[in-house]
Design a protein around this motif. Structure first.
Motif, short mmCIF file in Angstrom:
data_model
loop_
_atom_site.label_atom_id
_atom_site.label_comp_id
_atom_site.label_asym_id
_atom_site.label_seq_id
_atom_site.Cartn_x
_atom_site.Cartn_y
_atom_site.Cartn_z
N GLU A 149 0.83 -1.20 0.00
CA GLU A 149 0.00 0.00 0.00
C GLU A 149 0.87 1.25 0.00
O GLU A 149 0.57 2.23 -0.70
CB GLU A 149 -0.95 -0.01 1.21
CG GLU A 149 -2.11 -0.96 1.06
CD GLU A 149 -2.98 -1.02 2.31
OE1 GLU A 149 -2.64 -0.36 3.33
OE2 GLU A 149 -3.99 -1.72 2.28
N ARG A 150 1.97 1.24 0.81
CA ARG A 150 2.88 2.39 0.81
C ARG A 150 3.52 2.59 -0.57
O ARG A 150 3.61 3.71 -1.06
CB ARG A 150 3.98 2.20 1.86
CG ARG A 150 3.58 2.75 3.20
CD ARG A 150 4.70 2.59 4.14
NE ARG A 150 4.68 1.14 4.43
CZ ARG A 150 5.51 0.50 5.18
NH1 ARG A 150 6.51 1.09 5.73
NH2 ARG A 150 5.39 -0.78 5.40
N THR A 151 3.94 1.50 -1.17
CA THR A 151 4.57 1.58 -2.50
C THR A 151 3.57 2.10 -3.53
O THR A 151 3.90 2.96 -4.36
CB THR A 151 5.11 0.20 -2.93
OG1 THR A 151 6.01 -0.27 -1.95
CG2 THR A 151 5.80 0.28 -4.27
N LEU A 152 2.34 1.60 -3.48
CA LEU A 152 1.31 2.06 -4.41
C LEU A 152 0.98 3.54 -4.18
O LEU A 152 0.80 4.30 -5.14
CB LEU A 152 0.05 1.21 -4.28
CG LEU A 152 0.14 -0.23 -4.83
CD1 LEU A 152 -1.15 -0.99 -4.54
CD2 LEU A 152 0.41 -0.20 -6.33
N ALA A 153 0.91 3.95 -2.91
CA ALA A 153 0.64 5.36 -2.61
C ALA A 153 1.79 6.24 -3.11
O ALA A 153 1.56 7.32 -3.69
CB ALA A 153 0.43 5.55 -1.12
N GLU A 154 3.02 5.76 -2.90
CA GLU A 154 4.17 6.52 -3.38
C GLU A 154 4.17 6.61 -4.91
O GLU A 154 4.42 7.67 -5.50
CB GLU A 154 5.46 5.84 -2.89
CG GLU A 154 6.72 6.60 -3.23
CD GLU A 154 7.95 5.87 -2.70
OE1 GLU A 154 8.91 5.75 -3.47
OE2 GLU A 154 7.93 5.43 -1.53
N ARG A 155 3.87 5.51 -5.54
CA ARG A 155 3.79 5.49 -7.00
C ARG A 155 2.69 6.42 -7.50
O ARG A 155 2.87 7.15 -8.46
CB ARG A 155 3.56 4.06 -7.49
CG ARG A 155 3.56 3.97 -9.00
CD ARG A 155 3.40 2.56 -9.48
NE ARG A 155 4.63 1.83 -9.25
CZ ARG A 155 4.75 0.52 -9.36
NH1 ARG A 155 3.70 -0.19 -9.69
NH2 ARG A 155 5.88 -0.08 -9.15
N ARG A 156 1.55 6.37 -6.83
CA ARG A 156 0.44 7.25 -7.19
C ARG A 156 0.86 8.72 -7.04
O ARG A 156 0.58 9.56 -7.89
CB ARG A 156 -0.77 6.94 -6.30
CG ARG A 156 -2.08 7.30 -6.94
CD ARG A 156 -3.30 6.79 -6.14
NE ARG A 156 -3.39 5.33 -6.12
CZ ARG A 156 -3.35 4.57 -5.01
NH1 ARG A 156 -3.24 5.12 -3.82
NH2 ARG A 156 -3.44 3.27 -5.09
N ALA A 157 1.57 9.03 -5.95
CA ALA A 157 2.03 10.41 -5.72
C ALA A 157 3.04 10.81 -6.79
O ALA A 157 2.99 11.93 -7.32
CB ALA A 157 2.65 10.52 -4.33
N ARG A 158 3.95 9.89 -7.10
CA ARG A 158 4.93 10.21 -8.15
C ARG A 158 4.24 10.40 -9.49
O ARG A 158 4.59 11.31 -10.25
CB ARG A 158 5.96 9.09 -8.26
CG ARG A 158 6.97 9.09 -7.17
CD ARG A 158 8.00 8.01 -7.39
NE ARG A 158 8.94 7.94 -6.30
CZ ARG A 158 9.83 6.98 -6.15
NH1 ARG A 158 9.89 6.00 -7.04
NH2 ARG A 158 10.65 7.00 -5.13
N THR A 159 3.29 9.55 -9.80
CA THR A 159 2.56 9.67 -11.06
C THR A 159 1.80 10.98 -11.11
O THR A 159 1.84 11.70 -12.12
CB THR A 159 1.58 8.49 -11.24
OG1 THR A 159 2.31 7.26 -11.14
CG2 THR A 159 0.87 8.55 -12.56
#
Length: 154
Positions: free
Chosen positions: A37-47
């Motif tokens: 979930e942290r990785t997905l949230a970080e990826r979402r933020a980066r995107t």
């Protein structure tokens, strides 16, 4: 009652499995789901950040394009104005050359007229003197010999 005993035995035998299952769910949550979930949230933020940066870059590019287009329009207008000025200058020079040529032509015409008038006056004088001589010659030829020509003119 035997069924209850068997059920109790099964439940008792399944307790370690249930504990293992609960531990496995907790380990899954701690080791897999939360980091995922942290990785997905970080990826979402980066995107999202990359999309915002792209939008900002597009806006900046559009602004630069508009500035370049304005500069291009100004340069074209300057070129057109310079061309118009050059055409006006050439037309003025042409008109001045035509006026000068007209003046030269007018002066030549005046000189030619003077020459013609002078030639005409000279020709008239020559014709008048030739007329007088010719009339004297005609009178001598027509009148009998010995007649005074000056009396005939009167």
């Amino acid at each position: 009652m035997e069924i209850l005993n068997q059920l109790g035995g099964l439940v008792l035998g399944s307790v370690p499995t249930m504990i293992m299952f609960v531990l496995l769910v907790i380990a899954y949550n701690l080791l897999v789901q939360k980091p995922l979930e942290r990785t997905l949230a970080e990826r979402r933020a980066r995107t999202t950040g990359a999309v915002e940066q792209a939008r900002g870059a597009i806006s900046a590019a559009e602004a630069e394009t508009a500035a370049y287009e304005e500069k291009l329009r100004a340069a074209r207008a300057e070129i057109v104005a310079a061309r118009e000025q050059k055409l006006h200058q050439w037309n003025s020079e042409r008109d001045a050359a035509l006026a000068s040529a007209r003046e030269v032509a007018q002066e030549r015409i005046r000189m030619a007229r003077k020459d013609i008038e002078t030639s005409a006056a000279t020709a008239r004088i020559q014709i008048e003197s030739a007329t007088a001589q010719l009339s004297d010659s005609i009178l001598r030829a027509v009148l009998p010999a010995g007649t005074n020509i000056s009396e005939a003119h009167q």
